[in-house]
Motif scaffolding. Structure first.
Motif, PDB file in Angstrom:
ATOM      1  N   PRO A   1       0.782  -1.246   0.000  1.00 35.85           N
ATOM      2  CA  PRO A   1       0.000   0.000   0.000  1.00 35.85           C
ATOM      3  C   PRO A   1       0.810   1.291   0.000  1.00 35.85           C
ATOM      4  N   PRO A   2       1.930   1.410   0.741  1.00 37.65           N
ATOM      5  CA  PRO A   2       2.705   2.656   0.649  1.00 37.65           C
ATOM      6  C   PRO A   2       3.203   2.946  -0.770  1.00 37.65           C
ATOM      7  N   GLN A   3       3.519   1.896  -1.537  1.00 38.90           N
ATOM      8  CA  GLN A   3       3.966   2.117  -2.914  1.00 38.90           C
ATOM      9  C   GLN A   3       2.848   2.734  -3.758  1.00 38.90           C
ATOM     10  N   SER A   4       1.654   2.178  -3.641  1.00 37.34           N
ATOM     11  CA  SER A   4       0.523   2.702  -4.420  1.00 37.34           C
ATOM     12  C   SER A   4       0.188   4.126  -4.003  1.00 37.34           C
ATOM     13  N   TRP A   5       0.241   4.405  -2.719  1.00 34.71           N
ATOM     14  CA  TRP A   5      -0.057   5.764  -2.238  1.00 34.71           C
ATOM     15  C   TRP A   5       0.950   6.766  -2.778  1.00 34.71           C
ATOM     16  N   VAL A   6       2.245   6.429  -2.714  1.00 33.71           N
ATOM     17  CA  VAL A   6       3.274   7.337  -3.231  1.00 33.71           C
ATOM     18  C   VAL A   6       3.078   7.567  -4.725  1.00 33.71           C
ATOM     19  N   GLU A   7       2.776   6.521  -5.473  1.00 32.15           N
ATOM     20  CA  GLU A   7       2.543   6.674  -6.909  1.00 32.15           C
ATOM     21  C   GLU A   7       1.372   7.610  -7.184  1.00 32.15           C
ATOM     22  N   LEU A   8       0.286   7.453  -6.453  1.00 32.33           N
ATOM     23  CA  LEU A   8      -0.889   8.312  -6.655  1.00 32.33           C
ATOM     24  C   LEU A   8      -0.580   9.753  -6.278  1.00 32.33           C
ATOM     25  N   VAL A   9       0.150   9.963  -5.196  1.00 26.63           N
ATOM     26  CA  VAL A   9       0.461  11.316  -4.738  1.00 26.63           C
ATOM     27  C   VAL A   9       1.400  12.029  -5.706  1.00 26.63           C
ATOM     28  N   THR A  10       2.446  11.331  -6.156  1.00 28.61           N
ATOM     29  CA  THR A  10       3.479  11.983  -6.962  1.00 28.61           C
ATOM     30  C   THR A  10       3.146  12.059  -8.439  1.00 28.61           C
TER      31      THR A  10
ATOM     32  N   PHE B   1      -6.113   6.633   2.789  1.00 33.29           N
ATOM     33  CA  PHE B   1      -5.982   5.857   1.555  1.00 33.29           C
ATOM     34  C   PHE B   1      -6.054   4.365   1.864  1.00 33.29           C
ATOM     35  N   TRP B   2      -5.309   3.919   2.871  1.00 32.67           N
ATOM     36  CA  TRP B   2      -5.222   2.495   3.189  1.00 32.67           C
ATOM     37  C   TRP B   2      -6.565   1.952   3.667  1.00 32.67           C
ATOM     38  N   LEU B   3      -7.259   2.720   4.485  1.00 34.35           N
ATOM     39  CA  LEU B   3      -8.500   2.233   5.076  1.00 34.35           C
ATOM     40  C   LEU B   3      -9.712   2.388   4.170  1.00 34.35           C
ATOM     41  N   HIS B   4      -9.679   3.393   3.270  1.00 38.20           N
ATOM     42  CA  HIS B   4     -10.885   3.703   2.503  1.00 38.20           C
ATOM     43  C   HIS B   4     -10.766   3.440   1.002  1.00 38.20           C
ATOM     44  N   ASP B   5      -9.554   3.551   0.445  1.00 36.51           N
ATOM     45  CA  ASP B   5      -9.415   3.450  -1.005  1.00 36.51           C
ATOM     46  C   ASP B   5      -8.681   2.199  -1.475  1.00 36.51           C
ATOM     47  N   TYR B   6      -7.684   1.756  -0.690  1.00 38.43           N
ATOM     48  CA  TYR B   6      -6.794   0.717  -1.197  1.00 38.43           C
ATOM     49  C   TYR B   6      -7.526  -0.588  -1.472  1.00 38.43           C
ATOM     50  N   PHE B   7      -8.446  -0.974  -0.623  1.00 38.34           N
ATOM     51  CA  PHE B   7      -9.150  -2.239  -0.789  1.00 38.34           C
ATOM     52  C   PHE B   7     -10.468  -2.073  -1.541  1.00 38.34           C
ATOM     53  N   GLY B   8     -10.523  -1.086  -2.421  1.00 42.43           N
ATOM     54  CA  GLY B   8     -11.736  -0.819  -3.181  1.00 42.43           C
ATOM     55  C   GLY B   8     -11.929  -1.710  -4.385  1.00 42.43           C
ATOM     56  N   PHE B   9     -10.907  -2.477  -4.772  1.00 40.45           N
ATOM     57  CA  PHE B   9     -10.972  -3.367  -5.940  1.00 40.45           C
ATOM     58  C   PHE B   9     -11.492  -2.600  -7.161  1.00 40.45           C
ATOM     59  N   ARG B  10     -10.761  -1.541  -7.506  1.00 43.20           N
ATOM     60  CA  ARG B  10     -11.124  -0.696  -8.630  1.00 43.20           C
ATOM     61  C   ARG B  10      -9.889   0.056  -9.097  1.00 43.20           C
TER      62      ARG B  10
ATOM     63  N   ALA C   1      -7.469   6.663 -10.475  1.00 41.92           N
ATOM     64  CA  ALA C   1      -6.555   7.452 -11.309  1.00 41.92           C
ATOM     65  C   ALA C   1      -5.678   6.546 -12.170  1.00 41.92           C
ATOM     66  N   GLY C   2      -6.247   5.456 -12.642  1.00 42.38           N
ATOM     67  CA  GLY C   2      -5.515   4.536 -13.498  1.00 42.38           C
ATOM     68  C   GLY C   2      -4.675   3.513 -12.766  1.00 42.38           C
ATOM     69  N   VAL C   3      -4.630   3.577 -11.427  1.00 49.95           N
ATOM     70  CA  VAL C   3      -3.852   2.633 -10.630  1.00 49.95           C
ATOM     71  C   VAL C   3      -4.794   1.568 -10.086  1.00 49.95           C
ATOM     72  N   SER C   4      -4.506   0.302 -10.369  1.00 46.31           N
ATOM     73  CA  SER C   4      -5.343  -0.803  -9.918  1.00 46.31           C
ATOM     74  C   SER C   4      -5.111  -1.074  -8.439  1.00 46.31           C
ATOM     75  N   LEU C   5      -6.209  -1.129  -7.686  1.00 49.19           N
ATOM     76  CA  LEU C   5      -6.137  -1.346  -6.247  1.00 49.19           C
ATOM     77  C   LEU C   5      -7.066  -2.489  -5.844  1.00 49.19           C
ATOM     78  N   PRO C   6      -6.629  -3.329  -4.876  1.00 50.78           N
ATOM     79  CA  PRO C   6      -5.279  -3.430  -4.312  1.00 50.78           C
ATOM     80  C   PRO C   6      -4.294  -3.963  -5.356  1.00 50.78           C
ATOM     81  N   ALA C   7      -3.006  -3.878  -5.040  1.00 45.55           N
ATOM     82  CA  ALA C   7      -1.976  -4.238  -6.015  1.00 45.55           C
ATOM     83  C   ALA C   7      -0.980  -5.213  -5.392  1.00 45.55           C
ATOM     84  N   TRP C   8      -0.277  -5.936  -6.283  1.00 42.95           N
ATOM     85  CA  TRP C   8       0.820  -6.755  -5.751  1.00 42.95           C
ATOM     86  C   TRP C   8       2.178  -6.259  -6.234  1.00 42.95           C
TER      87      TRP C   8
END
Length: 385
Positions: free
Chosen positions: A105-114, A125-134, A137-144
């Motif tokens: 999750p920190p990787q996805s958050w940094v990518e979205l922010v920057t 982000f971690w509690l509300h957006d990361y596990f949204g399975f969607r 902004a073009g970034v697939s969440l959650p991610a591996w």
């Protein structure tokens, strides 16, 4: 059934695996400084692309070959295929789920922010957006992210178990055929022919997606590599061939790298280069990849197949290092963006903190019994009263 003949531990391949993962970590540090796609970037330094091309074609292919060898060795230690699959699932899937839920999750958050203007703090982000399975902004969440290697390896392990279940009684004949086909010149040229076909005919201009379902290019490369390593574990002829031919292969790999580096330097990314340059680049990557693998396995077989007090610790540590390293790199690079340090100092700080953080993660996880399975280690055995 499982392969009956026990596979001795190949200490040279242990050292090779440690070295390959070390190169992978420094490769991902380099990704912060090149124009290729990554989760965060400090600056673009075109010169950095050249040393990265030295390992780019073969680093993952080699890891899958070595993983295939290790899979065969592990399979012989179980009395049933079910026990083998269960053991590998525990060692691979638990860290994979932990990594997707906590480490990535920190990787996805940094990518979205920057890169996409995301402005929510990490906890939200971690509690509300990361596990949204969607897509966000073009970034697939959650991610591996970098943990795709673990997921693919588990899938290939299950595929091998199915092959053993279906055709296990033919194992000796298949092994004998492998020895005849790949035990001499075939082991040098036939895999190279397949890599050339993949690069220049079957998947021209395509890239790996690491999405498992839509990643035919990666499967065309890595599944045969795992199967090759699996069969190589039972073939003295193939190992002897690599041992004999390691130094000519090393010369070929070096020559191919120099040609690829020259093409990259003349036409960065080959985007504006002539058609022949793109074809030549694809061919040289295939040649470099297989020649480097022959050379490295040959060196491991001839010179590195001996023990050392550090080997056991390092072979145990490489998987936890792999799990955590990219998150450390991305988070530290994100912090360095606001420091205005010289790029050379950025690189030193990034490498130092990444190595120290990986060791801290491994040592802390190793010492906590409930955390050991999360970082891919065997649970601590209870002492008998």
């Amino acid at each position: 059934m499982v392969p009956a003949s026990p596979i001795p531990r190949h200490l040279g391949l242990d050292w090779l695996r440690v070295g390959a993962f070390a190169i992978l970590i420094f490769y991902h540090i380099g990704m912060v400084f090149v124009p290729w796609g990554f989760h965060v970037r400090l600056d673009t330094v075109p010169l950095v692309t050249l040393p990265m091309l030295a390992s780019n074609p073969w680093r993952l292919l080699l890891l899958f070959v070595v993983s295939g060898y290790a899979t065969r060795a592990l399979a012989t230690r179980h009395t049933s295929l079910l026990g083998f699959v269960k053991g590998r699932s525990i060692r691979l899937l638990i860290p994979l789920v932990f990594g997707i839920a906590v480490l990535v999750p920190p990787q996805s958050w940094v990518e979205l922010v920057t890169q996409h203007g995301y402005d929510a703090p990490f906890l939200r982000f971690w509690l509300h957006d990361y596990f949204g399975f969607r897509l966000l902004a073009g970034v697939s969440l959650p991610a591996w992210n970098h943990l795709w290697f673990v997921g693919y390896l588990w899938v290939y392990t299950v595929a091998i178990a199915l092959l053993l279940a279906i055709g296990g009684r033919w194992g000796a004949r298949v092994q004998a055929l492998y020895d005849r086909v790949f035990g001499g010149i075939g082991g040098l040229v036939l895999p190279l022919g397949w890599l050339l076909a993949v690069n220049m005919w079957l998947f021209v201009g395509q890239s790996e997606t690491h999405g498992l379902i839509d990643d035919a290019l990666a499967h065309a490369l890595y599944l045969p590599a795992v199967l090759f390593g699996f069969a190589m574990a039972g073939s003295h002829r193939v190992l002897a061939t690599f041992r004999r031919w390691w130094w000519p292969a090393a010369i070929v790999a070096l020559a191919a790298y120099l040609l690829a580096a020259d093409l990259e330097w003349r036409w960065p990314g080959l985007a504006r280069g002539p058609h022949w340059a793109g074809l030549t680049f694809s061919a040289t990557r295939a040649v470099q990849a297989w020649a480097a693998i022959i050379a490295l396995i040959g060196v491991a077989e001839r010179f590195w197949n001996h023990d050392h007090p550090w080997r056991r610790t390092l072979t145990e540590a490489v998987f936890p290092f792999y799990l955590i390293h990219q998150t450390i790199i991305v988070v530290v690079a994100y912090w360095l963006r606001g420091t205005a340090l010289p790029l050379a100092l950025d690189a030193v700080v990034l490498a130092t903190v990444t190595i120290a953080g990986c060791w801290a993660f491994y040592l802390a996880g190793r010492a906590i019994p409930w955390a050991r399975p999360l970082i891919g280690l065997r649970p601590t055995l209870r002492k008998t009263p």
